[in-house]
Design a protein around this motif. Structure first.
Motif, short mmCIF file in Angstrom:
data_model
loop_
_atom_site.label_atom_id
_atom_site.label_comp_id
_atom_site.label_asym_id
_atom_site.label_seq_id
_atom_site.Cartn_x
_atom_site.Cartn_y
_atom_site.Cartn_z
N PHE A 13 -11.96 -3.99 -11.47
CA PHE A 13 -10.91 -4.89 -10.97
C PHE A 13 -11.26 -5.53 -9.64
O PHE A 13 -10.50 -6.35 -9.13
CB PHE A 13 -9.58 -4.14 -10.87
CG PHE A 13 -8.91 -4.05 -12.18
CD1 PHE A 13 -9.31 -3.11 -13.12
CD2 PHE A 13 -7.89 -4.92 -12.53
CE1 PHE A 13 -8.72 -3.04 -14.35
CE2 PHE A 13 -7.29 -4.85 -13.77
CZ PHE A 13 -7.70 -3.91 -14.68
N THR A 108 -5.49 -2.37 -7.59
CA THR A 108 -4.89 -2.70 -8.89
C THR A 108 -5.70 -2.06 -10.02
O THR A 108 -6.82 -1.61 -9.83
CB THR A 108 -4.87 -4.22 -9.14
OG1 THR A 108 -6.23 -4.70 -9.18
CG2 THR A 108 -4.12 -4.94 -8.04
N GLY A 109 -5.10 -2.03 -11.18
CA GLY A 109 -5.87 -1.73 -12.39
C GLY A 109 -5.80 -0.31 -12.89
O GLY A 109 -6.33 -0.02 -13.94
N GLY A 110 -5.17 0.57 -12.19
CA GLY A 110 -5.14 1.95 -12.66
C GLY A 110 -3.71 2.40 -12.89
O GLY A 110 -3.00 1.86 -13.74
N ARG A 111 -3.29 3.37 -12.09
CA ARG A 111 -1.94 3.88 -12.24
C ARG A 111 -0.93 2.87 -11.70
O ARG A 111 -1.10 2.32 -10.61
CB ARG A 111 -1.82 5.22 -11.49
CG ARG A 111 -2.40 6.38 -12.28
CD ARG A 111 -2.52 7.63 -11.44
NE ARG A 111 -1.30 7.91 -10.70
CZ ARG A 111 -1.25 8.77 -9.68
NH1 ARG A 111 -2.33 9.40 -9.30
NH2 ARG A 111 -0.11 8.98 -9.06
N HIS A 114 0.81 3.65 -8.31
CA HIS A 114 0.00 3.23 -7.16
C HIS A 114 0.10 1.72 -6.95
O HIS A 114 0.29 1.25 -5.83
CB HIS A 114 -1.47 3.59 -7.38
CG HIS A 114 -1.79 5.02 -7.08
ND1 HIS A 114 -2.98 5.61 -7.44
CD2 HIS A 114 -1.07 5.98 -6.45
CE1 HIS A 114 -2.98 6.87 -7.04
NE2 HIS A 114 -1.83 7.11 -6.45
N LEU A 115 -0.05 0.98 -8.03
CA LEU A 115 0.02 -0.49 -7.91
C LEU A 115 1.35 -0.92 -7.30
O LEU A 115 1.38 -1.74 -6.37
CB LEU A 115 -0.17 -1.13 -9.29
CG LEU A 115 0.09 -2.63 -9.33
CD1 LEU A 115 -0.91 -3.39 -8.47
CD2 LEU A 115 0.05 -3.16 -10.75
N ASP A 138 -7.79 -8.98 -6.44
CA ASP A 138 -8.62 -8.41 -7.49
C ASP A 138 -9.29 -9.56 -8.24
O ASP A 138 -9.28 -10.70 -7.76
CB ASP A 138 -7.85 -7.43 -8.40
CG ASP A 138 -6.86 -8.07 -9.33
OD1 ASP A 138 -6.90 -9.31 -9.53
OD2 ASP A 138 -6.05 -7.34 -9.92
N PHE B 13 -6.41 -2.10 -22.23
CA PHE B 13 -5.27 -1.40 -21.64
C PHE B 13 -4.33 -0.82 -22.66
O PHE B 13 -3.36 -0.15 -22.30
CB PHE B 13 -4.51 -2.35 -20.70
CG PHE B 13 -5.18 -2.45 -19.36
CD1 PHE B 13 -6.28 -3.24 -19.20
CD2 PHE B 13 -4.71 -1.71 -18.29
CE1 PHE B 13 -6.92 -3.31 -17.99
CE2 PHE B 13 -5.35 -1.78 -17.07
CZ PHE B 13 -6.46 -2.58 -16.92
N TYR B 139 -2.80 2.70 -21.49
CA TYR B 139 -3.65 3.85 -21.75
C TYR B 139 -3.51 4.95 -20.70
O TYR B 139 -3.97 6.06 -20.90
CB TYR B 139 -5.12 3.43 -21.88
CG TYR B 139 -5.81 3.14 -20.59
CD1 TYR B 139 -5.50 2.02 -19.86
CD2 TYR B 139 -6.78 4.01 -20.09
CE1 TYR B 139 -6.13 1.75 -18.66
CE2 TYR B 139 -7.42 3.74 -18.89
CZ TYR B 139 -7.09 2.62 -18.19
OH TYR B 139 -7.70 2.36 -17.00
N GLN B 140 -2.86 4.64 -19.57
CA GLN B 140 -2.67 5.72 -18.61
C GLN B 140 -1.29 5.74 -17.98
O GLN B 140 -1.07 6.48 -17.02
CB GLN B 140 -3.76 5.69 -17.53
CG GLN B 140 -3.80 4.47 -16.66
CD GLN B 140 -4.93 4.52 -15.63
OE1 GLN B 140 -5.64 3.56 -15.46
NE2 GLN B 140 -5.08 5.62 -14.92
N ASN B 141 -0.37 4.94 -18.51
CA ASN B 141 0.98 4.87 -17.96
C ASN B 141 2.02 4.80 -19.07
O ASN B 141 1.81 4.13 -20.08
CB ASN B 141 1.15 3.60 -17.10
CG ASN B 141 0.21 3.54 -15.91
OD1 ASN B 141 0.46 4.16 -14.89
ND2 ASN B 141 -0.89 2.80 -16.05
N SER B 217 2.01 9.14 -15.56
CA SER B 217 0.68 8.53 -15.55
C SER B 217 -0.41 9.60 -15.43
O SER B 217 -0.14 10.77 -15.19
CB SER B 217 0.56 7.54 -14.40
OG SER B 217 0.65 8.22 -13.15
#
Lengths: 219, 219
Positions: A13, A108-111, A114-115, A138, B13, B139-141, B217
């Motif tokens: 990202f 960005t881009g994960g959990r 967090h975002l 990003d 995603f 996929y993770q949330n 998550s």
């Protein structure tokens, strides 16, 4: 003086040319790494001015790398009321008061918790005065924040869309020179006014109350 | 009866096993595809009960695929006040009033203005009554929404973290059985209370005013 904060989101990202630009222009910036972002900076050959985190989940090789390279390490363990990104922003302000722009990468881009913490960061009472200094980047989004006032926006190269996102109740929102215009609009809750566009290289907007996030993006 | 809405975010995603579960259990759900999500459903061999979009940017092959496979196509062109996701949710309710859960996939991972529009969707006056029916998955949330009341949460398999995210002003937020607890907390702006965790398989929370988003998550 600008500070670049790298936090621990997935590398795919990062802006397309982040690694090249970061290493070629490393001397021009204050560098702050938050958690895995500090490890990533060290791996790029950049010595963070500050490294923030508890590094509990880092391998001993990564911990060693950060200890050797970082000019200063701040433990996040004792500051559990803040996320690593929040702490990185606060410590950047504390140790480098001359910084007038804080660019955040890897946010960005994960959990999604967090975002959203990163997007809502400027709404915290300790952060609101920093709102207009903070930006997130990003590979397909550029995010900035505004307090009440009148502003000119410049279209960023390679970005297609423009979004206005009241993050709080917002009063008297006016959008000029945009594909979809607004006059004296009021919102009592967050809303993402997505998929607007520049009509020329500049656009203007103004509002009288609240916090507005502006996102330039592309597909 | 549950409806699955697929919108046009990047496939990487989607939940890990989305394609397999979707095709094996296709008969158990109402399927709604929004824009590129409708094309993707057709490519999976699933005939959407509804396809929403203007399909302007779709290739003629993709347009043909949707025309042949979708049971009903609703043009988004005449409804420009709504995003494709918003329209998909409204039309799902209109055509399938028996639906009591609306699962949205493909809503994350690309443009942040789209993502925020999807997260803030339930705050719109036409959508608030649907808030507790709507969930977003990637996929993770796993993302759900709550109106004032008292609730029990079940820990989802493979998820590690639990976040409580007041999306509006929220009063009297209480978190029980969680790693970090709260009693009668008040928030006047959005905030992401990230990185909390279940202490056992169940947790409870309650609040008296506003809208709260809950995210489970993993890294």
């Amino acid at each position: 003086m600008e500070a670049n904060i790298l936090v621990g989101g997935p590398k795919q990202f990062w802006p397309t040319n982040f690694e090249q630009v970061a290493t070629e222009h490393a001397q021009d910036f204050i560098w702050v790494g938050a958690d895995q972002g500090a490890v990533a900076l060290c791996e790029l050959g950049i010595s963070p001015n500050l490294a923030i985190g508890d590094f509990d989940s880092a391998s001993s090789r990564d911990q060693f790398l950060v200890q050797v390279r970082a000019q200063k390490i701040i433990s996040a363990r004792s500051e559990k009321d803040y996320t690593d990104t929040q702490l990185a922003v606060l410590m950047t302000e504390k140790y480098f008061p001359q910084v007038d722009k804080i660019n955040i990468y890897g946010a960005t881009g994960g959990r999604l918790d967090h975002l959203l913490a990163n997007i809502f960061l400027v709404l915290g009472p300790e952060f609101e005065h920093l709102a207009t200094k903070v930006r997130l980047f990003d590979y397909q989004n550029s995010v900035s924040f505004y307090l009440p006032g009148e502003y000119q926006l410049l279209k960023e190269a390679q970005m297609t869309y423009l979004a206005f996102i009241p993050l709080t109740a917002v009063k008297n929102l006016n959008l000029f020179n945009t594909k979809y215009r607004l006059a004296k609009a009021e919102f009592d809750r967050p809303i993402s006014l997505a998929s607007n566009e520049f009509m020329e290289e500049k656009a203007h907007f103004a509002f009288s109350e609240g916090v507005v996030c502006v996102i330039q993006s592309r597909d």
